[in-house]
Design an enzyme around this catalytic site. Structure first.
Site, PDB file in Angstrom:
ATOM      1  N   ASP A 164       0.792  -1.219   0.000  1.00  0.00           N
ATOM      2  CA  ASP A 164       0.000   0.000   0.000  1.00  0.00           C
ATOM      3  C   ASP A 164       0.829   1.276   0.000  1.00  0.00           C
ATOM      4  OD1 ASP A 164      -2.481   1.646   0.474  1.00  0.00           O
ATOM      5  OD2 ASP A 164      -1.414   2.039   2.342  1.00  0.00           O
ATOM      6  N   ASP A 167       4.769   0.873   4.097  1.00  0.00           N
ATOM      7  CA  ASP A 167       4.764  -0.414   4.793  1.00  0.00           C
ATOM      8  C   ASP A 167       4.606  -1.532   3.768  1.00  0.00           C
ATOM      9  OD1 ASP A 167       2.143  -0.245   3.979  1.00  0.00           O
ATOM     10  OD2 ASP A 167       1.364   0.269   5.959  1.00  0.00           O
ATOM     11  N   TYR A 324      -7.758   2.624   7.047  1.00  0.00           N
ATOM     12  CA  TYR A 324      -8.606   2.960   5.904  1.00  0.00           C
ATOM     13  C   TYR A 324     -10.065   2.668   6.257  1.00  0.00           C
ATOM     14  CZ  TYR A 324      -4.482   3.509   2.939  1.00  0.00           C
ATOM     15  OH  TYR A 324      -3.304   3.945   2.386  1.00  0.00           O
ATOM     16  N   GLU A 571       5.270  10.007   3.553  1.00  0.00           N
ATOM     17  CA  GLU A 571       4.867   8.674   3.083  1.00  0.00           C
ATOM     18  C   GLU A 571       4.035   8.759   1.802  1.00  0.00           C
ATOM     19  OE1 GLU A 571       3.286   4.421   4.822  1.00  0.00           O
ATOM     20  OE2 GLU A 571       2.524   6.247   5.778  1.00  0.00           O
TER      21      GLU A 571
END
Length: 620
Positions: A164, A167, A324, A571
């Site tokens: 994703d 990570d 999410y 990120e």
């Protein structure tokens, strides 16, 4: 006795002449000579008199069908030979002399950024990598996903797909949205992808995702009772005593901790989004009929599951709720229903997607602070633009017109809200629109809005409509493109910090990206769960540049901290980069390359019955 005179006159021959004297014969010959020389002889006659060696050259050449002067014939042949020689000499020079090719004009900034942004997806691939993945520091990883699961999951082959973000978790909800966005951009702008040399690349990226999704449920069945929602774990409440994808900092290739599989049996939002991903991809791959049909079947199975077994995939305090969380599933029903209609032409999907009650449940009439903001959670705005396209180009009429007209009007209002002349959303001093109202990680929402604004302007252009109204004021489609360009330019470096938020684009971009694979060197040393912390906490730049990654972005004051441990700044995510790719391809090139008006309607039957042929002419 008279004979024929070969010289043109009668010749009298007297038999008694032979008996005459020599003087008589001499006199007769002299008279004969004078008669002969008094006429001009033609060539045939001369040839009778002259011997073979004395014959003159012929002045004419008989070519069979025509007689030409020898002089003209010789000159003509000579000229032809000379011309052939010159032509051959010129051809030889052209072949031998080095050519100076006319190079195409340099690619514009959006095209250059597009080519880099697509590379991020190569860096995020999980499983056995293709030979030409073009990311030297990545390798095969997580080859036992699903196989080593101890939770009792039915599906055991979950190798592949994408990680994703920074990570190594495979969150299927945002990943499905990312694949849908990429497919939508290809359907609309395949010509621009091709001009950039990236059409095959982006299709490979989409197929890598859809191939994986077909593994996450029984895609050959017509009816299913569960699907996989996630692979990996991000709960850090157990600390380092519970090694997982968030408590450990390891290269994906070195992961040796368990990666649990999360399944769900009532997850309408996830299933409808996955159906949208497969349905939209089936249009991208429509020329591969077998694969397209496989995708449509899988999408139909997921859609049935979404409608039959209602519920949210993140309900019940699951791991996904932390990262999410899904707010509802009604917007996925509108979004997914629209894509199912375009993929199949089945009007039952359009009837559902345009039903007023469903639109109401999805928030089409609420307003609210996040109205008009397309994201991995809220697809309503995307669905409204998608169905406005149908009204603009096909105008299906009753019974769909009421809702489609409402969606069209709401789309116009949303586009007005993006413009700087209105106060629907704040902007930073540097000009970045605050679609998430100052919360962290703003860029993923900005790129989606830039894509929708450019796309809608192209819809209006294709419909020969120069603009739209915001209240009493008329605005040109150029205003939408200007909005999109200013936002993307900000992301590419035209901001107060002169910082490009796309890694590898420009000279000044984040060097401490929050990304496990990019931050740990590939040096044949395996760093365990805690061993990678020294690289996470290092002040040095990442040893690997993750080309094309769009980081989370600046704060509401245009501030940015290039710190690896602060994921709210550094990120990148799949969903964010998918929106970036869509916006970049929409803005790339020049405006002479239009959207593809018809491909999305490939499976849609004619809206109105074809009129019968005229009757045969009457004959008495």
């Amino acid at each position: 006795m008279y004979g024929r005179d070969p010289w043109g006159g009668p010749l009298e021959m007297n038999t008694t002449d032979s008996a005459g004297t020599d003087d008589d014969r001499s006199r007769n010959l002299n008279e004969f000579d004078r008669a002969a020389l008094s006429r001009r002889l033609d060539e045939t006659q001369q040839s009778w008199l002259l011997g073979p060696g004395e014959q003159k050259k012929k002045r004419y050449v008989d070519l069979g069908c025509i007689v030409v002067s020898r002089k003209i014939f010789v000159w003509t042949v000579g000229l032809i030979l000379a011309a052939g020689f010159v032509a051959g000499f010129v051809a030889l020079i052209v072949k031998v002399v080095p050519r100076h090719h006319e190079h195409p004009p340099p690619a514009d900034n959006y095209t250059l950024a597009l080519q880099k942004a697509l590379m991020f997806f190569n860096a995020q691939k999980s499983g056995k990598l293709p030979r030409h993945n073009n990311v030297s520091w990545r390798g095969n990883s997580c080859m036992n996903d699903g196989k080593s699961d101890k939770s009792g999951a039915v599906l055991k082959d979950l190798v592949g797909g994408y990680y994703d973000a920074g990570d190594t978790i495979k969150f299927h909800f945002p990943k499905a949205f990312a694949m849908t966005m990429l497919s939508w951009s290809v359907i609309e702008y395949s010509a621009k992808y091709e001009a950039a040399g990236e059409l095959n690349h982006v299709k490979d990226i989409i197929k890598w995702g859809t191939d994986y999704f077909l593994k996450t449920f029984n895609s050959t069945a017509d009816s299913i009772s569960q699907i996989v929602a996630q692979v990996g774990k991000g709960d850090t409440s157990g600390g380092t005593g519970d090694p997982n994808d968030h408590t450990c900092w390891m290269r994906p290739e070195d992961i040796d901790y368990p990666r649990p599989v999360t399944e769900c049996s009532s997850c309408s939002d996830l299933a409808a989004e996955m159906a949208a991903a497969l349905a939209s991809a089936s249009i991208v791959f429509k020329d591969n009929k077998a694969y397209s049909k496989k995708l449509v079947h899988g999408a139909a199975t997921l859609w049935k599951f979404a409608r039959d077994q209602r519920g949210s995939y993140s309900a019940g305090g699951s791991d996904a709720a932390t990262f999410y969380n899904s707010s509802m599933y009604w917007d996925e029903f509108v979004w997914g229903g629209a894509w199912m209609y375009y993929a199949t032409g089945n009007q039952s999907y359009l009837y559902l997607a345009s039903h007023p009650k469903l639109a109401k449940h999805a928030g089409a009439f609420w307003g609210g602070p996040d109205y008009g903001v397309l994201s991995w959670d809220n697809k309503l705005t995307g669905a409204q633009v998608l169905l406005t396209r149908l009204r603009l180009f096909l105008s299906p009429g009753y019974p769909y017109e009421e809702t489609l007209k409402t969606f069209h009007n709401q789309t116009s209002i949303i586009m007005c809200s993006y413009l700087p002349y209105f106060n629907s959303f704040n902007r930073t001093r540097g000009g970045l629109i605050q679609l998430n109202h100052g919360r962290p990680q703003p860029l993923q929402y900005v790129v989606n809005a830039a894509f929708l604004a450019t796309l809608y302007s192209d819809y209006l252009d294709a419909a020969d409509t120069p603009g739209w109204y915001c209240g009493p004021n008329f605005y040109s489609t150029n205003e939408l493109r200007k909005f999109a360009q200013t936002q993307i330019d900000y992301i590419l470096g035209q901001n107060p910090r002169k910082m490009s938020y796309v890694v590898g684009y420009g000279n000044h971009y984040p060097k401490h990206v929050h990304h496990r694979g990019a931050s740990i060197p590939k040096n044949k040393v395996k760093y365990n769960c805690k061993g990678g912390y020294k690289w996470r906490d290092s002040k040095k730049p990442n040893p690997h540049t993750i080309i094309g990654a769009m980081v989370a972005g600046p704060d509401k004051h245009d501030g940015f901290h290039d710190v690896r441990t602060n994921y709210n700044y550094t990120e990148p995510t799949l969903a964010g980069n998918a929106g970036l790719v869509a916006a970049l391809v929409a803005l790339s090139g020049d405006r002479t390359t239009k959207i593809d008006k018809n491909t999305i309607f490939s499976a849609v039957p004619p809206m109105f019955p074809t009129p019968p042929p005229p009757p045969a002419p009457w004959k008495p």
